[in-house]
Design an enzyme around this catalytic site. Structure first.
Site, PDB file in Angstrom:
ATOM      1  N   ASN A 138      37.091  31.144 -40.930  1.00 47.56           N
ATOM      2  CA  ASN A 138      37.893  30.150 -40.218  1.00 47.56           C
ATOM      3  C   ASN A 138      37.297  29.919 -38.833  1.00 47.56           C
ATOM      4  O   ASN A 138      37.424  30.750 -37.946  1.00 47.56           O
ATOM      5  CB  ASN A 138      39.343  30.642 -40.120  1.00 47.56           C
ATOM      6  CG  ASN A 138      40.257  29.635 -39.451  1.00 47.56           C
ATOM      7  OD1 ASN A 138      39.813  28.638 -38.886  1.00 47.56           O
ATOM      8  ND2 ASN A 138      41.553  29.900 -39.505  1.00 47.56           N
ATOM      9  N   HIS A 153      40.629  22.053 -44.017  1.00 47.36           N
ATOM     10  CA  HIS A 153      40.383  23.127 -43.056  1.00 47.36           C
ATOM     11  C   HIS A 153      40.112  24.404 -43.830  1.00 47.36           C
ATOM     12  O   HIS A 153      40.846  24.756 -44.744  1.00 47.36           O
ATOM     13  CB  HIS A 153      41.601  23.280 -42.145  1.00 47.36           C
ATOM     14  CG  HIS A 153      41.560  24.510 -41.302  1.00 47.36           C
ATOM     15  ND1 HIS A 153      40.464  24.844 -40.533  1.00 47.36           N
ATOM     16  CD2 HIS A 153      42.473  25.499 -41.104  1.00 47.36           C
ATOM     17  CE1 HIS A 153      40.708  25.978 -39.895  1.00 47.36           C
ATOM     18  NE2 HIS A 153      41.918  26.387 -40.224  1.00 47.36           N
ATOM     19  N   CYS A 163      43.299  24.311 -34.995  1.00 46.25           N
ATOM     20  CA  CYS A 163      42.496  24.029 -36.184  1.00 46.25           C
ATOM     21  C   CYS A 163      42.543  22.561 -36.602  1.00 46.25           C
ATOM     22  O   CYS A 163      41.681  22.100 -37.342  1.00 46.25           O
ATOM     23  CB  CYS A 163      42.949  24.914 -37.339  1.00 46.25           C
ATOM     24  SG  CYS A 163      42.812  26.690 -36.988  1.00 46.25           S
TER      25      CYS A 163
END
Length: 314
Positions: A271, A241, A101
Protein backbone atom coordinates in the site's frame (compact mmCIF):
# COMPACT_ATOMS: atom_id res chain seq x y z
CA UNK A 1 10.11 3.19 -7.35
CA UNK A 2 12.80 3.07 -4.68
CA UNK A 3 15.48 0.45 -5.24
CA UNK A 4 15.31 -1.29 -1.84
CA UNK A 5 12.97 -4.29 -1.69
CA UNK A 6 11.61 -5.35 1.71
CA UNK A 7 10.23 -8.89 1.57
CA UNK A 8 7.98 -10.71 3.99
CA UNK A 9 10.98 -12.82 4.96
CA UNK A 10 12.79 -9.62 5.91
CA UNK A 11 9.83 -8.59 8.08
CA UNK A 12 9.90 -11.95 9.85
CA UNK A 13 13.29 -10.90 11.23
CA UNK A 14 11.97 -7.51 12.34
CA UNK A 15 8.62 -8.28 13.99
CA UNK A 16 6.60 -11.30 15.04
CA UNK A 17 4.89 -12.27 11.78
CA UNK A 18 5.21 -14.77 8.94
CA UNK A 19 4.84 -15.00 5.18
CA UNK A 20 1.68 -17.13 5.26
CA UNK A 21 -0.16 -14.71 7.59
CA UNK A 22 0.73 -11.65 5.52
CA UNK A 23 -0.11 -13.18 2.12
CA UNK A 24 -3.38 -14.75 3.28
CA UNK A 25 -4.72 -11.50 4.73
CA UNK A 26 -3.26 -8.94 2.33
CA UNK A 27 -1.79 -10.57 -0.77
CA UNK A 28 1.43 -8.63 -0.20
CA UNK A 29 4.77 -10.41 -0.71
CA UNK A 30 7.17 -7.45 -0.87
CA UNK A 31 7.26 -3.66 -0.93
CA UNK A 32 9.74 -0.88 -1.82
CA UNK A 33 11.38 1.27 0.86
CA UNK A 34 12.90 4.67 0.11
CA UNK A 35 16.44 5.51 1.19
CA UNK A 36 16.93 7.77 4.20
CA UNK A 37 17.83 10.70 1.95
CA UNK A 38 15.04 10.00 -0.57
CA UNK A 39 11.87 11.96 0.11
CA UNK A 40 8.48 12.42 -1.49
CA UNK A 41 9.71 15.37 -3.57
CA UNK A 42 12.65 13.32 -4.91
CA UNK A 43 10.48 10.36 -5.91
CA UNK A 44 7.79 12.62 -7.32
CA UNK A 45 10.29 14.59 -9.39
CA UNK A 46 11.75 11.42 -10.90
CA UNK A 47 8.29 10.17 -11.86
CA UNK A 48 7.40 13.61 -13.23
CA UNK A 49 10.46 13.78 -15.47
CA UNK A 50 9.56 10.43 -17.01
CA UNK A 51 5.96 11.52 -17.59
CA UNK A 52 7.06 14.83 -19.12
CA UNK A 53 9.54 13.09 -21.42
CA UNK A 54 6.87 10.70 -22.67
CA UNK A 55 4.45 13.60 -23.20
CA UNK A 56 7.04 15.76 -24.96
CA UNK A 57 6.61 18.55 -22.41
CA UNK A 58 9.33 20.87 -21.14
CA UNK A 59 9.43 22.12 -17.51
CA UNK A 60 8.64 25.68 -18.54
CA UNK A 61 5.39 24.56 -20.19
CA UNK A 62 3.87 23.30 -16.95
CA UNK A 63 1.21 25.69 -15.60
CA UNK A 64 0.09 23.70 -12.57
CA UNK A 65 1.62 21.15 -10.20
CA UNK A 66 -0.73 19.32 -7.85
CA UNK A 67 0.91 16.86 -5.48
CA UNK A 68 -1.12 14.33 -3.53
CA UNK A 69 0.75 13.19 -0.44
CA UNK A 70 0.07 12.11 3.13
CA UNK A 71 3.81 12.10 3.83
CA UNK A 72 5.11 15.58 2.97
CA UNK A 73 8.84 16.03 3.33
CA UNK A 74 8.17 18.93 5.68
CA UNK A 75 5.04 20.65 6.93
CA UNK A 76 5.98 23.92 5.26
CA UNK A 77 6.39 24.68 2.41
CA UNK A 78 4.36 22.29 0.28
CA UNK A 79 6.18 19.30 -1.18
CA UNK A 80 4.91 20.53 -4.56
CA UNK A 81 7.06 23.67 -4.18
CA UNK A 82 10.16 21.62 -3.44
CA UNK A 83 9.32 19.44 -6.42
CA UNK A 84 8.83 22.50 -8.62
CA UNK A 85 12.36 23.63 -7.74
CA UNK A 86 13.79 20.19 -8.56
CA UNK A 87 12.00 20.21 -11.94
CA UNK A 88 12.78 23.89 -12.65
CA UNK A 89 9.14 24.33 -13.63
CA UNK A 90 9.32 28.03 -12.85
CA UNK A 91 6.04 29.01 -14.54
CA UNK A 92 3.84 26.63 -12.54
CA UNK A 93 1.66 27.26 -9.52
CA UNK A 94 2.37 24.42 -7.09
CA UNK A 95 0.51 23.09 -4.07
CA UNK A 96 -0.27 19.90 -2.14
CA UNK A 97 -3.52 18.20 -1.30
CA UNK A 98 -4.02 15.51 1.34
CA UNK A 99 -6.71 13.00 0.51
CA UNK A 100 -4.67 10.10 1.90
CA UNK A 101 -5.06 7.01 -0.32
CA UNK A 102 -7.74 8.77 -2.41
CA UNK A 103 -5.40 11.69 -3.03
CA UNK A 104 -4.57 10.82 -6.64
CA UNK A 105 -8.22 10.99 -7.68
CA UNK A 106 -8.74 14.23 -5.77
CA UNK A 107 -5.65 15.74 -7.43
CA UNK A 108 -6.84 14.74 -10.90
CA UNK A 109 -10.17 16.42 -10.22
CA UNK A 110 -8.41 19.60 -9.07
CA UNK A 111 -6.36 19.65 -12.28
CA UNK A 112 -9.48 18.97 -14.35
CA UNK A 113 -11.17 21.98 -12.76
CA UNK A 114 -8.24 24.33 -13.41
CA UNK A 115 -8.01 23.24 -17.04
CA UNK A 116 -11.77 23.44 -17.60
CA UNK A 117 -11.82 26.95 -16.09
CA UNK A 118 -9.01 28.08 -18.36
CA UNK A 119 -6.56 28.70 -15.52
CA UNK A 120 -4.09 26.10 -16.82
CA UNK A 121 -3.30 24.37 -20.08
CA UNK A 122 -0.78 21.75 -18.96
CA UNK A 123 -0.94 20.28 -15.46
CA UNK A 124 1.40 17.89 -13.71
CA UNK A 125 -0.48 15.63 -11.29
CA UNK A 126 1.73 13.70 -8.89
CA UNK A 127 1.25 11.24 -6.05
CA UNK A 128 4.33 10.67 -3.90
CA UNK A 129 4.47 8.78 -0.62
CA UNK A 130 7.16 7.76 1.85
CA UNK A 131 4.93 5.64 4.07
CA UNK A 132 7.94 3.97 5.68
CA UNK A 133 8.60 7.24 7.53
CA UNK A 134 5.26 7.17 9.36
CA UNK A 135 4.86 3.42 9.94
CA UNK A 136 5.30 1.91 13.40
CA UNK A 137 7.76 -0.88 12.65
CA UNK A 138 6.89 -2.58 15.96
CA UNK A 139 3.19 -2.89 15.04
CA UNK A 140 2.94 -6.16 13.14
CA UNK A 141 -0.65 -5.47 12.03
CA UNK A 142 0.23 -2.31 10.10
CA UNK A 143 3.94 -2.35 9.26
CA UNK A 144 3.48 -5.23 6.81
CA UNK A 145 1.04 -3.22 4.71
CA UNK A 146 2.89 -0.16 3.47
CA UNK A 147 5.51 0.76 0.90
CA UNK A 148 6.99 3.83 -0.78
CA UNK A 149 6.72 5.12 -4.34
CA UNK A 150 5.49 7.82 -6.70
CA UNK A 151 3.58 8.24 -9.94
CA UNK A 152 2.91 11.23 -12.17
CA UNK A 153 0.88 12.23 -15.20
CA UNK A 154 0.79 15.14 -17.60
CA UNK A 155 -2.83 16.28 -17.94
CA UNK A 156 -4.33 18.59 -20.54
CA UNK A 157 -7.64 19.18 -22.30
CA UNK A 158 -8.91 16.17 -24.23
CA UNK A 159 -9.67 16.13 -27.94
CA UNK A 160 -12.42 13.84 -29.17
CA UNK A 161 -13.96 11.07 -27.09
CA UNK A 162 -10.95 10.41 -24.86
CA UNK A 163 -10.60 11.80 -21.35
CA UNK A 164 -12.37 11.88 -17.99
CA UNK A 165 -15.95 10.63 -18.35
CA UNK A 166 -17.13 10.98 -14.75
CA UNK A 167 -16.01 11.18 -11.16
CA UNK A 168 -17.48 10.66 -7.70
CA UNK A 169 -15.95 11.74 -4.39
CA UNK A 170 -17.07 11.45 -0.79
CA UNK A 171 -15.71 11.94 2.74
CA UNK A 172 -16.79 11.08 6.30
CA UNK A 173 -14.79 12.82 9.01
CA UNK A 174 -16.77 11.12 11.78
CA UNK A 175 -14.67 8.01 11.22
CA UNK A 176 -11.32 9.80 11.12
CA UNK A 177 -9.94 8.18 14.29
CA UNK A 178 -10.15 4.70 12.76
CA UNK A 179 -7.17 5.47 10.51
CA UNK A 180 -4.96 8.37 11.48
CA UNK A 181 -1.77 9.72 12.98
CA UNK A 182 -3.01 10.78 16.45
CA UNK A 183 -0.33 13.40 17.16
CA UNK A 184 2.44 15.45 15.62
CA UNK A 185 0.29 18.19 14.13
CA UNK A 186 -0.75 21.56 15.55
CA UNK A 187 -3.41 20.11 17.88
CA UNK A 188 -0.96 17.77 19.62
CA UNK A 189 2.53 18.99 18.68
CA UNK A 190 5.57 16.79 18.60
CA UNK A 191 7.08 16.25 22.04
CA UNK A 192 9.29 13.69 23.80
CA UNK A 193 6.14 11.99 25.15
CA UNK A 194 4.57 11.82 21.67
CA UNK A 195 7.74 10.30 20.25
CA UNK A 196 8.05 7.79 23.06
CA UNK A 197 4.47 6.59 22.65
CA UNK A 198 4.73 6.61 18.85
CA UNK A 199 1.58 8.69 18.56
CA UNK A 200 2.99 10.46 15.49
CA UNK A 201 2.83 7.18 13.55
CA UNK A 202 -0.05 5.49 11.72
CA UNK A 203 -2.75 3.85 13.82
CA UNK A 204 -5.46 1.74 12.20
CA UNK A 205 -8.51 -0.22 13.34
CA UNK A 206 -8.07 -2.86 10.67
CA UNK A 207 -11.41 -4.67 10.73
CA UNK A 208 -13.52 -1.50 10.73
CA UNK A 209 -11.40 0.06 7.98
CA UNK A 210 -11.72 -3.09 5.86
CA UNK A 211 -15.52 -3.05 6.04
CA UNK A 212 -15.75 0.66 5.28
CA UNK A 213 -13.30 0.33 2.38
CA UNK A 214 -15.29 -2.42 0.66
CA UNK A 215 -18.60 -0.60 1.11
CA UNK A 216 -17.28 2.80 0.06
CA UNK A 217 -15.23 1.67 -2.95
CA UNK A 218 -18.18 -0.37 -4.22
CA UNK A 219 -20.46 2.65 -3.85
CA UNK A 220 -17.99 4.94 -5.61
CA UNK A 221 -17.53 2.51 -8.51
CA UNK A 222 -21.30 2.24 -8.93
CA UNK A 223 -21.90 6.01 -9.02
CA UNK A 224 -18.95 6.75 -11.33
CA UNK A 225 -20.16 4.13 -13.80
CA UNK A 226 -23.73 5.45 -13.69
CA UNK A 227 -22.56 9.02 -14.33
CA UNK A 228 -20.45 7.84 -17.27
CA UNK A 229 -23.30 5.81 -18.74
CA UNK A 230 -21.31 2.60 -18.35
CA UNK A 231 -21.86 -0.81 -16.78
CA UNK A 232 -19.34 -3.17 -15.25
CA UNK A 233 -19.04 -5.16 -18.47
CA UNK A 234 -18.06 -1.97 -20.32
CA UNK A 235 -14.91 -1.55 -18.18
CA UNK A 236 -11.79 -2.89 -19.86
CA UNK A 237 -9.48 -2.24 -16.88
CA UNK A 238 -10.31 -1.62 -13.23
CA UNK A 239 -7.44 0.03 -11.37
CA UNK A 240 -8.23 0.02 -7.65
CA UNK A 241 -6.26 1.39 -4.74
CA UNK A 242 -3.79 -1.36 -3.88
CA UNK A 243 -4.35 -1.77 -0.14
CA UNK A 244 -5.40 -5.36 0.24
CA UNK A 245 -6.19 -8.03 -2.32
CA UNK A 246 -9.37 -9.04 -0.48
CA UNK A 247 -10.72 -5.48 -0.70
CA UNK A 248 -9.85 -5.43 -4.40
CA UNK A 249 -11.65 -8.73 -5.03
CA UNK A 250 -14.76 -7.61 -3.13
CA UNK A 251 -14.92 -4.30 -5.02
CA UNK A 252 -14.55 -6.01 -8.40
CA UNK A 253 -17.26 -8.52 -7.53
CA UNK A 254 -19.70 -5.79 -6.53
CA UNK A 255 -19.01 -3.85 -9.74
CA UNK A 256 -19.48 -7.03 -11.85
CA UNK A 257 -15.96 -6.75 -13.23
CA UNK A 258 -14.11 -10.08 -13.57
CA UNK A 259 -10.70 -10.30 -11.93
CA UNK A 260 -8.98 -10.80 -15.27
CA UNK A 261 -9.88 -7.16 -15.99
CA UNK A 262 -8.55 -5.93 -12.64
CA UNK A 263 -4.96 -4.71 -12.44
CA UNK A 264 -3.25 -5.90 -9.26
CA UNK A 265 0.33 -5.19 -8.15
CA UNK A 266 -0.20 -5.04 -4.38
CA UNK A 267 1.82 -8.25 -4.11
CA UNK A 268 4.98 -6.41 -5.23
CA UNK A 269 4.49 -2.90 -3.85
CA UNK A 270 2.07 -3.03 -0.93
CA UNK A 271 0.00 0.00 0.00
CA UNK A 272 1.70 3.18 -1.25
CA UNK A 273 -1.29 5.34 -0.27
CA UNK A 274 -2.08 7.86 -3.05
CA UNK A 275 0.72 6.53 -5.29
CA UNK A 276 -0.80 3.08 -5.81
CA UNK A 277 -3.20 4.06 -8.61
CA UNK A 278 -0.79 6.02 -10.86
CA UNK A 279 1.91 3.35 -10.45
CA UNK A 280 -0.64 0.69 -11.44
CA UNK A 281 -1.75 2.77 -14.45
CA UNK A 282 1.85 3.04 -15.64
CA UNK A 283 2.39 -0.70 -15.34
CA UNK A 284 -0.92 -1.44 -17.08
CA UNK A 285 0.17 0.71 -20.03
CA UNK A 286 3.62 -0.90 -20.15
CA UNK A 287 2.03 -4.38 -20.15
CA UNK A 288 -0.43 -3.30 -22.88
CA UNK A 289 -3.40 -4.09 -20.67
CA UNK A 290 -4.48 -0.46 -21.01
CA UNK A 291 -4.62 0.84 -24.57
CA UNK A 292 -6.07 3.93 -26.29
CA UNK A 293 -9.86 3.81 -26.50
CA UNK A 294 -10.29 1.50 -23.52
CA UNK A 295 -12.60 2.34 -20.62
CA UNK A 296 -10.69 2.52 -17.33
CA UNK A 297 -12.24 2.78 -13.87
CA UNK A 298 -10.13 4.00 -10.95
CA UNK A 299 -11.40 3.64 -7.39
CA UNK A 300 -9.81 4.37 -4.00
CA UNK A 301 -10.44 4.68 -0.27
CA UNK A 302 -8.33 6.27 2.43
CA UNK A 303 -8.00 7.98 5.79
CA UNK A 304 -10.48 10.73 6.48
CA UNK A 305 -12.40 8.67 5.57
CA UNK A 306 -12.15 9.64 1.89
CA UNK A 307 -13.23 7.64 -1.13
CA UNK A 308 -13.93 8.10 -4.79
CA UNK A 309 -13.89 6.78 -8.31
CA UNK A 310 -13.23 8.11 -11.80
CA UNK A 311 -14.14 6.69 -15.20
CA UNK A 312 -11.76 7.51 -18.03
CA UNK A 313 -11.62 6.67 -21.73
CA UNK A 314 -7.88 6.19 -22.24
Amino acid sequence: MPERVLTNADLERMVKTNEEWIVERTGIRERRIAADDEGAADMGAKASLRAMERAGVEPGEIDLIVVATATPDRWMPATACDMQALLRADNAVAFDICGACTGWLYALTVAEGHIAAGRAEIALVVAAEKMSAIVDWTDRKTCVLFGDGAGAAVVRAANGPRGILSSYHRSDGKLADLLCRPAGGAAIPMSPDVLQRGDHLVRMAGREVFKSAVRSMSEAADFALQRAGLRGQDVHVLIPHQANVRIIEATAKYASIPMDRVFVNVDRFGNMSSATVPVAIDEAVEQERLKPGMNMLMVAFGAGFTWGAMAVRW
